[in-house]
Enzyme design. Structure first.
Site: not given
Ligand code: ADE
Length: 246
Positions: A89, A116
């Site tokens: 993310p 995590e």
């Molecule tokens: N892993 C957890 N959330 C994610 C996201 N928004 N984009 C890519 N990998 C992720």
């Protein structure tokens, strides 16, 4: 093209790779999907790849040595990975120009985290971090599938002619125009007359105007990157009495 996906849940990837147009592309040898289990680098009999975070706190962290060995393997494969991408993310937002770049590669490696996430030192081993949006998933697998599918559909032969044409229209940087099929009237909602007129020139210009109108109303940020001659038509498309269809 080969796409290697390193994950703790390879079966999740494998079922996607068997279905629909992706499955067909794999069968025809246009695309190779390797779903690898990160646990092979666990270094213990239990297959455990995570450990408690330094400094304390909830959740577990995937060890850097596990990720680094998977990356080493992809970099020394034949052909070697052109890029190693960590799904996170915290990565750069996924967008079409990036998948167009990936589609030119012979081998792309996607690394999926869980829990995590990875030990932060993994950043030193990857080429790039990619996010599929400002949302937190439970792991990188579904994000990796978004990257893989968006890339695969650009490979020659993966889509049929009809779908390729739609793909060209998105590559212009605009949202797609609306499509309709029978019946011509449903619960008082009518298919626009122009689409039933048989006048191909009018249909083409209506579609272009609709694509501009939708983009201007829904995603004005995309218009900044649209080709120059579109700009004049945007003001026409945004005339106050114009209505976006659907
Ligand atoms: N892993 C957890 N959330 C994610 C996201 N928004 N984009 C890519 N990998 C992720």
């Amino acid at each position: 093209m080969r796409i290697t996906i390193e994950t703790l849940f390879p079966q999740l990837i494998a079922s996607w790779a068997r279905e629909a147009l992706i499955g067909r592309a794999v069968e025809r040898g246009l695309l190779e999907i390797r779903a690898n289990d990160l646990r092979r680098f666990a270094g213990n009999r239990t297959g455990r790849v995570d450990d408690a975070p330094y400094g304390g706190g909830a959740g577990m962290v995937i060890r850097v040595d596990v990720a680094a060995q998977a990356i080493d393997e992809a970099r020394s494969a034949v052909p070697p990975a052109d890029e190693v991408v960590l799904l996170s993310p915290a990565g750069e937002p996924l967008a079409q120009p990036l998948v167009e770049r990936f589609a030119g590669y012979r081998h792309l490696m996607l690394l999926c985290g869980r829990y995590e996430g990875f030990d932060a030192r993994v950043e030193q081993f990857v080429d790039r971090e990619v996010s599929i949006g400002d949302v937190v998933l439970m792991g990188g697998e579904l994000a990796a599938l978004c990257v893989a599918e968006a890339t695969a559909r650009l490979l020659p032969g993966v889509l049929g002619d009809a779908e390729s044409h739609r793909c060209d229209s998105f590559s212009s940087g605009l949202l797609d125009y609306p499509e309709f099929t029978r019946p011509p009237m449903y619960r008082g909602l009518e298919v626009p007359e122009v689409l039933r007129s048989g006048d191909h020139a009018r249909v083409a210009s209506w579609r272009r105007a609709q694509a501009l109108l939708r983009t201007a109303r829904r995603r004005p940020d995309l218009l900044a990157a649209a080709p120059g001659d579109d700009e004049r038509r945007v003001s026409a498309a945004l005339a106050p009495d114009d209505e976006e269809e659907t």
